[in-house]
Write a protein that holds these residues in place. Structure first.
Motif, short mmCIF file in Angstrom:
data_model
loop_
_atom_site.label_atom_id
_atom_site.label_comp_id
_atom_site.label_asym_id
_atom_site.label_seq_id
_atom_site.Cartn_x
_atom_site.Cartn_y
_atom_site.Cartn_z
N UNK A 43 -26.77 -26.74 38.83
CA UNK A 43 -27.89 -26.22 39.20
C UNK A 43 -27.86 -24.58 39.41
N UNK A 44 -26.81 -24.16 39.93
CA UNK A 44 -26.68 -22.70 40.36
C UNK A 44 -25.80 -22.23 39.31
N UNK A 45 -25.47 -22.65 38.12
CA UNK A 45 -24.48 -22.02 37.25
C UNK A 45 -25.18 -20.66 36.78
N UNK A 46 -24.39 -19.66 36.49
CA UNK A 46 -24.94 -18.63 35.80
C UNK A 46 -25.72 -18.88 34.49
N UNK A 47 -26.42 -17.77 34.03
CA UNK A 47 -27.13 -17.87 32.71
C UNK A 47 -26.02 -18.04 31.68
N UNK A 48 -26.20 -18.80 30.78
CA UNK A 48 -25.05 -19.01 29.51
C UNK A 48 -23.93 -19.53 30.00
N UNK A 49 -23.88 -20.16 31.15
CA UNK A 49 -22.41 -20.72 31.52
C UNK A 49 -22.84 -22.29 31.37
N UNK A 50 -21.90 -23.29 30.72
CA UNK A 50 -22.28 -24.57 30.57
C UNK A 50 -22.04 -25.37 31.82
N UNK A 51 -22.61 -26.60 32.02
CA UNK A 51 -22.39 -27.19 33.13
C UNK A 51 -20.80 -27.80 33.32
N UNK A 52 -20.37 -28.12 32.23
CA UNK A 52 -18.63 -28.24 32.45
C UNK A 52 -17.91 -27.06 32.73
N UNK A 53 -18.15 -26.00 32.15
CA UNK A 53 -17.62 -24.80 32.46
C UNK A 53 -17.69 -24.34 33.95
N UNK A 54 -19.02 -24.54 34.53
CA UNK A 54 -19.26 -24.40 36.03
C UNK A 54 -18.52 -25.45 36.73
N UNK A 55 -18.21 -26.73 36.41
CA UNK A 55 -17.60 -27.54 37.34
C UNK A 55 -16.16 -27.42 37.07
N UNK A 56 -15.64 -26.86 36.06
CA UNK A 56 -14.24 -26.68 35.81
C UNK A 56 -13.87 -25.42 36.72
N UNK A 57 -14.71 -24.42 36.62
CA UNK A 57 -14.54 -23.10 37.48
C UNK A 57 -14.50 -23.73 39.07
N UNK A 58 -15.37 -24.49 39.53
CA UNK A 58 -15.62 -24.64 40.47
C UNK A 58 -14.34 -25.69 41.34
N UNK A 59 -13.74 -26.49 40.40
CA UNK A 59 -12.72 -27.19 40.86
C UNK A 59 -11.35 -26.37 40.83
N UNK A 60 -11.26 -25.38 40.00
CA UNK A 60 -10.14 -24.82 39.97
C UNK A 60 -10.19 -23.62 41.22
N UNK A 61 -11.21 -23.42 41.47
CA UNK A 61 -11.10 -22.34 42.82
C UNK A 61 -11.02 -23.16 44.06
N UNK A 113 -26.06 -36.05 40.22
CA UNK A 113 -25.15 -34.86 39.10
C UNK A 113 -25.92 -35.22 37.66
N UNK A 114 -26.11 -36.48 37.35
CA UNK A 114 -26.76 -36.70 36.16
C UNK A 114 -28.16 -36.37 36.11
N UNK A 115 -28.87 -36.39 37.50
CA UNK A 115 -30.26 -35.64 37.17
C UNK A 115 -30.09 -34.24 36.90
N UNK A 116 -29.14 -33.60 37.64
CA UNK A 116 -28.92 -32.06 37.27
C UNK A 116 -28.60 -31.79 36.01
N UNK A 117 -27.79 -32.67 35.14
CA UNK A 117 -27.13 -32.45 33.62
C UNK A 117 -28.50 -32.45 32.79
N UNK A 118 -29.25 -33.46 33.27
CA UNK A 118 -30.79 -33.60 32.36
C UNK A 118 -30.39 -34.45 31.24
N UNK A 119 -31.42 -34.28 30.20
CA UNK A 119 -31.33 -34.86 29.05
C UNK A 119 -31.51 -36.49 29.00
N UNK A 120 -30.92 -37.28 27.79
CA UNK A 120 -31.53 -38.76 27.88
C UNK A 120 -30.74 -39.30 29.13
N UNK A 121 -31.44 -40.10 29.54
CA UNK A 121 -30.61 -40.87 30.86
C UNK A 121 -29.30 -41.55 30.75
N UNK A 122 -29.24 -42.19 29.75
CA UNK A 122 -27.76 -42.91 29.69
C UNK A 122 -26.86 -41.93 29.33
N UNK A 123 -27.14 -40.88 28.46
CA UNK A 123 -26.26 -39.85 28.32
C UNK A 123 -25.68 -39.08 29.31
#
Length: 208
Positions: free
Chosen positions: A82-100, A145-155
């Motif tokens: 939810x707090x990721x920078x503009x233009x940053x993908x959800x997965x890139x933000x999660x990767x950055x957070x885990x590596x940090x 997390x699924x709610x934060x990702x959004x899009x089709x529910x199953x996906x």
């Protein structure tokens, strides 16, 4: 320094937070000293100098006294997305957070060899009822997390489940190696390499 956009808790809430922390720390200390099953909730309440009903107002179950240490991390993945920078993908933000987290030796990544953390992990993962309760916490984290990702529910649910599983497996491998006697510094290069590999595989598989 606190984030200016973060509300400052009032006195009443700060007192509640201190009480929760006292109860949890007292419980974990007793469980480590005598064993989880050997200590009753009433004994925890007495050691913390509160009544048993008061304790249950803060923690609905004995397991929650231990898992309180995960409270700040329960919805962390959703917050990062939810707090990721503009233009940053959800997965890139999660990767950055885990590596940090690996860099900080955050216990939630498993890459922490502080003796107190290792003792707590042995208590947690060596107690079946705590493992079962932790699974429930992780399930809730996936839903948020699924709610934060959004899009089709199953996906979104499939993506959240895969992300949560990857982070759990990475952490468990770090915990295992450190429990076997390796230092966090010795494990760190492999932990970072495994995390990079895992997130590359996620990027190919879920396209976030």
């Amino acid at each position: 320094m606190a984030d200016p956009g973060t509300p400052v808790p009032g006195l009443r809430e700060r007192k509640k937070q201190r009480t929760r922390r006292l109860l949890s720390e007292t419980a974990v200390r007793l469980f480590l000293e005598r064993g989880y099953d050997a200590v009753s909730v009433a004994e925890v309440a007495a050691a913390a100098e509160v009544s048993k009903p008061t304790l249950f107002r803060y923690f609905p179950s004995k397991e929650d006294l231990v898992l309180h240490r995960f409270a700040d991390h329960q919805d962390e993945a959703a917050r990062v997305v939810t707090a990721r920078a503009e233009g940053e993908s959800p997965l890139a933000a999660l990767r950055r957070n885990f590596l940090d987290g690996l860099e900080r030796r955050d216990p939630v990544t498993g890459l922490c060899d502080d003796p107190a953390v290792i003792a707590y992990q042995r208590l947690l993962y060596g107690t079946p009822s705590l493992v079962a309760r932790l699974a429930g916490w992780q399930e809730r984290s996936e839903r948020v997390l699924a709610d934060a990702l959004g899009g089709p529910a199953v996906r979104a649910r499939l993506a959240a489940g895969q992300i949560a599983a990857v982070q759990r497996i990475l952490a468990e491998e770090n915990v295992r190696r450190i429990a076997d006697g390796e230092s966090a510094d010795a494990v760190a290069p492999d932990a970072k390499e495994a995390a990079e590999l895992a997130f590359r595989q996620l990027a190919k598989g879920i396209g976030l």
